[in-house]
Design an enzyme around this catalytic site. Structure first.
Site, PDB file in Angstrom:
ATOM      1  N   HIS A   1       4.546  -5.122   8.783  1.00  0.00           N
ATOM      2  CA  HIS A   1       4.566  -5.090  10.247  1.00  0.00           C
ATOM      3  C   HIS A   1       3.284  -5.641  10.872  1.00  0.00           C
ATOM      4  O   HIS A   1       3.163  -5.653  12.092  1.00  0.00           O
ATOM      5  CB  HIS A   1       4.774  -3.633  10.714  1.00  0.00           C
ATOM      6  CG  HIS A   1       5.792  -2.894   9.895  1.00  0.00           C
ATOM      7  ND1 HIS A   1       7.118  -3.274   9.848  1.00  0.00           N
ATOM      8  CD2 HIS A   1       5.692  -1.831   9.045  1.00  0.00           C
ATOM      9  CE1 HIS A   1       7.780  -2.465   9.032  1.00  0.00           C
ATOM     10  NE2 HIS A   1       6.932  -1.576   8.519  1.00  0.00           N
TER      11      HIS A   1
ATOM     12  N   ASP B   1       1.597 -16.147   5.575  1.00  0.00           N
ATOM     13  CA  ASP B   1       1.067 -17.483   5.251  1.00  0.00           C
ATOM     14  C   ASP B   1       1.121 -17.737   3.745  1.00  0.00           C
ATOM     15  O   ASP B   1       1.473 -18.833   3.305  1.00  0.00           O
ATOM     16  CB  ASP B   1      -0.380 -17.631   5.750  1.00  0.00           C
ATOM     17  CG  ASP B   1      -0.469 -17.757   7.265  1.00  0.00           C
ATOM     18  OD1 ASP B   1       0.566 -18.000   7.914  1.00  0.00           O
ATOM     19  OD2 ASP B   1      -1.587 -17.605   7.801  1.00  0.00           O
TER      20      ASP B   1
ATOM     21  N   ASN C   1       8.072  -5.838  -1.386  1.00  0.00           N
ATOM     22  CA  ASN C   1       8.042  -4.743  -0.417  1.00  0.00           C
ATOM     23  C   ASN C   1       6.589  -4.644   0.046  1.00  0.00           C
ATOM     24  O   ASN C   1       5.765  -3.999  -0.614  1.00  0.00           O
ATOM     25  CB  ASN C   1       8.496  -3.432  -1.040  1.00  0.00           C
ATOM     26  CG  ASN C   1       8.517  -2.305  -0.026  1.00  0.00           C
ATOM     27  OD1 ASN C   1       7.974  -2.452   1.081  1.00  0.00           O
ATOM     28  ND2 ASN C   1       9.123  -1.190  -0.377  1.00  0.00           N
TER      29      ASN C   1
ATOM     30  N   ARG D   1       8.032  -0.237  13.232  1.00  0.00           N
ATOM     31  CA  ARG D   1       8.534  -0.708  11.924  1.00  0.00           C
ATOM     32  C   ARG D   1       9.673  -1.722  12.084  1.00  0.00           C
ATOM     33  O   ARG D   1      10.220  -2.213  11.105  1.00  0.00           O
ATOM     34  CB  ARG D   1       9.038   0.471  11.084  1.00  0.00           C
ATOM     35  CG  ARG D   1       7.950   1.450  10.704  1.00  0.00           C
ATOM     36  CD  ARG D   1       8.480   2.513   9.752  1.00  0.00           C
ATOM     37  NE  ARG D   1       7.658   3.709   9.819  1.00  0.00           N
ATOM     38  CZ  ARG D   1       6.534   3.895   9.110  1.00  0.00           C
ATOM     39  NH1 ARG D   1       6.123   3.006   8.251  1.00  0.00           N
ATOM     40  NH2 ARG D   1       5.843   5.011   9.251  1.00  0.00           N
TER      41      ARG D   1
ATOM     42  N   ARG E   1      13.820   3.909  12.089  1.00  0.00           N
ATOM     43  CA  ARG E   1      12.536   4.624  12.186  1.00  0.00           C
ATOM     44  C   ARG E   1      11.768   4.175  13.447  1.00  0.00           C
ATOM     45  O   ARG E   1      12.361   3.601  14.357  1.00  0.00           O
ATOM     46  CB  ARG E   1      11.754   4.394  10.886  1.00  0.00           C
ATOM     47  CG  ARG E   1      12.526   4.913   9.658  1.00  0.00           C
ATOM     48  CD  ARG E   1      11.758   4.736   8.374  1.00  0.00           C
ATOM     49  NE  ARG E   1      10.558   5.564   8.350  1.00  0.00           N
ATOM     50  CZ  ARG E   1       9.607   5.458   7.417  1.00  0.00           C
ATOM     51  NH1 ARG E   1       9.733   4.562   6.443  1.00  0.00           N
ATOM     52  NH2 ARG E   1       8.555   6.248   7.457  1.00  0.00           N
TER      53      ARG E   1
ATOM     54  N   PRO F   1       0.789  -1.227   0.000  1.00  0.00           N
ATOM     55  CA  PRO F   1       0.000   0.000   0.000  1.00  0.00           C
ATOM     56  C   PRO F   1       0.825   1.282   0.000  1.00  0.00           C
ATOM     57  O   PRO F   1       1.852   1.373   0.686  1.00  0.00           O
ATOM     58  CB  PRO F   1      -0.835  -0.095   1.286  1.00  0.00           C
ATOM     59  CG  PRO F   1      -0.220  -1.179   2.081  1.00  0.00           C
ATOM     60  CD  PRO F   1       0.472  -2.092   1.123  1.00  0.00           C
TER      61      PRO F   1
ATOM     62  N   HIS G   1      12.968  -3.053   1.589  1.00  0.00           N
ATOM     63  CA  HIS G   1      12.423  -1.787   2.093  1.00  0.00           C
ATOM     64  C   HIS G   1      13.301  -0.655   1.586  1.00  0.00           C
ATOM     65  O   HIS G   1      14.539  -0.736   1.683  1.00  0.00           O
ATOM     66  CB  HIS G   1      12.367  -1.768   3.625  1.00  0.00           C
ATOM     67  CG  HIS G   1      11.461  -2.832   4.133  1.00  0.00           C
ATOM     68  ND1 HIS G   1      10.095  -2.727   4.012  1.00  0.00           N
ATOM     69  CD2 HIS G   1      11.720  -4.042   4.667  1.00  0.00           C
ATOM     70  CE1 HIS G   1       9.554  -3.833   4.491  1.00  0.00           C
ATOM     71  NE2 HIS G   1      10.511  -4.654   4.890  1.00  0.00           N
ATOM     72  N   ILE G   2      12.665   0.371   1.088  1.00  0.00           N
ATOM     73  CA  ILE G   2      13.400   1.511   0.528  1.00  0.00           C
ATOM     74  C   ILE G   2      14.098   2.271   1.647  1.00  0.00           C
ATOM     75  O   ILE G   2      15.266   2.647   1.527  1.00  0.00           O
ATOM     76  CB  ILE G   2      12.409   2.422  -0.235  1.00  0.00           C
ATOM     77  CG1 ILE G   2      11.786   1.642  -1.398  1.00  0.00           C
ATOM     78  CG2 ILE G   2      13.105   3.689  -0.730  1.00  0.00           C
ATOM     79  CD1 ILE G   2      10.544   2.285  -1.980  1.00  0.00           C
ATOM     80  N   SER G   3      13.379   2.496   2.742  1.00  0.00           N
ATOM     81  CA  SER G   3      13.964   3.213   3.882  1.00  0.00           C
ATOM     82  C   SER G   3      14.580   2.200   4.847  1.00  0.00           C
ATOM     83  O   SER G   3      14.281   0.997   4.788  1.00  0.00           O
ATOM     84  CB  SER G   3      12.875   4.020   4.598  1.00  0.00           C
ATOM     85  OG  SER G   3      11.907   3.150   5.178  1.00  0.00           O
TER      86      SER G   3
ATOM     87  N   TYR H   1      11.659   8.459   0.725  1.00  0.00           N
ATOM     88  CA  TYR H   1      11.567   7.389  -0.270  1.00  0.00           C
ATOM     89  C   TYR H   1      12.228   7.717  -1.617  1.00  0.00           C
ATOM     90  O   TYR H   1      12.192   6.906  -2.531  1.00  0.00           O
ATOM     91  CB  TYR H   1      10.089   7.011  -0.490  1.00  0.00           C
ATOM     92  CG  TYR H   1       9.422   6.505   0.781  1.00  0.00           C
ATOM     93  CD1 TYR H   1       9.845   5.324   1.376  1.00  0.00           C
ATOM     94  CD2 TYR H   1       8.400   7.221   1.398  1.00  0.00           C
ATOM     95  CE1 TYR H   1       9.261   4.856   2.550  1.00  0.00           C
ATOM     96  CE2 TYR H   1       7.806   6.772   2.571  1.00  0.00           C
ATOM     97  CZ  TYR H   1       8.241   5.593   3.141  1.00  0.00           C
ATOM     98  OH  TYR H   1       7.665   5.136   4.300  1.00  0.00           O
TER      99      TYR H   1
HETATM  100  O1  CA2 Z   1      10.779   1.613   3.435  1.00  0.00           O
HETATM  101  C1  CA2 Z   1       9.908   0.946   2.876  1.00  0.00           C
HETATM  102  O2  CA2 Z   1      10.026   0.524   1.738  1.00  0.00           O
HETATM  103  C2  CA2 Z   1       8.575   0.666   3.600  1.00  0.00           C
HETATM  104  O3  CA2 Z   1       8.165  -0.654   3.270  1.00  0.00           O
HETATM  105  C3  CA2 Z   1       7.604   1.698   3.073  1.00  0.00           C
HETATM  106  C4  CA2 Z   1       6.242   1.660   3.766  1.00  0.00           C
HETATM  107  C5  CA2 Z   1       6.406   1.708   5.290  1.00  0.00           C
HETATM  108  O4  CA2 Z   1       5.152   1.534   5.912  1.00  0.00           O
HETATM  109  C6  CA2 Z   1       7.349   0.608   5.773  1.00  0.00           C
HETATM  110  O5  CA2 Z   1       7.490   0.719   7.176  1.00  0.00           O
HETATM  111  C7  CA2 Z   1       8.709   0.749   5.121  1.00  0.00           C
HETATM  112  C8  CA2 Z   1       5.406   2.869   3.345  1.00  0.00           C
HETATM  113  C9  CA2 Z   1       5.182   2.943   1.875  1.00  0.00           C
HETATM  114  C10 CA2 Z   1       4.572   4.264   1.569  1.00  0.00           C
HETATM  115  O6  CA2 Z   1       5.156   4.732   0.386  1.00  0.00           O
HETATM  116  C11 CA2 Z   1       5.055   6.045   0.094  1.00  0.00           C
HETATM  117  C12 CA2 Z   1       5.879   6.512  -0.895  1.00  0.00           C
HETATM  118  C13 CA2 Z   1       5.850   7.834  -1.236  1.00  0.00           C
HETATM  119  C14 CA2 Z   1       4.961   8.694  -0.619  1.00  0.00           C
HETATM  120  C15 CA2 Z   1       4.123   8.226   0.374  1.00  0.00           C
HETATM  121  C16 CA2 Z   1       4.156   6.892   0.729  1.00  0.00           C
END
Ligand code: CA2
Length: 145
Positions: A81, A88, A75, A112, A108, A11, A101-103, A24
């Site tokens: 989380h 499953d 991802n 997370r 954080r 999402p 994960h990008i970040s 990101y």
């Molecule tokens: O770091 C990641 O890739 C995450 O999976 C990104 C998720 C976050 O909930 C995870 O803890 C770490 C959030 C994705 C939201 O992506 C956005 C990208 C640009 C602008 C807003 C949201």
């Protein structure tokens, strides 16, 4: 026929490059899709990228990958989380799974720091930006041949 790698995204990742570039980066998901397709073809693989904002949508993409794909790069975004359903579904997939994960989720908020998906993943990449998807593809080549 090149082996297929499914690259699944959870999402809000449709907003990549459009909001919160300080976390990101500025590449869009379409940019990531192109870069992955190009690298996959260099490696003799095929990469298909999908994104869903729904937990059940991701479960169904994993079920489809059971029939079509040699490996999954995922991802799961926020579902990382929270989702036993995604864990499953991945447990029913036989090939390698790499979590991206990008970040750097460990730098954080503490919510997370736990990942259900890591209980299944063969490897985890976090904090390397969108380059993490390309590094995961290179590792996939080693794993699936
Ligand atoms: O770091 C990641 O890739 C995450 O999976 C990104 C998720 C976050 O909930 C995870 O803890 C770490 C959030 C994705 C939201 O992506 C956005 C990208 C640009 C602008 C807003 C949201």
């Amino acid at each position: 026929m090149p082996k297929l790698i499914s690259i699944l995204n959870g999402p809000n990742l449709n907003l990549l490059g459009k909001r919160q570039p300080e976390i990101y980066g500025s590449e869009t998901l379409a940019d990531v899709e192109k870069a992955c397709a190009n690298l996959a073809s260099e490696l003799g693989l095929k990469a298909e990228l999908h994104q869903s904002n729904y937990e059940g949508g991701l479960v169904e993409l994993i079920h489809t990958a059971r029939e079509t794909s040699a490996g999954i790069i995922i991802n799961p975004a926020a579902y990382t989380h929270t989702s036993v359903a995604i864990l499953d579904a991945l447990n029913a997939f036989e090939g390698p799974v790499i979590e991206v994960h990008i970040s750097n989720v460990h730098k954080r908020e503490s919510f997370r720091h736990n990942s259900y998906v890591s209980l299944r993943a063969d490897g985890v990449i976090a904090g390397l930006g969108t380059e993490g998807y390309l590094l995961a593809l290179r590792r996939m080549k080693t794993l699936v041949g």
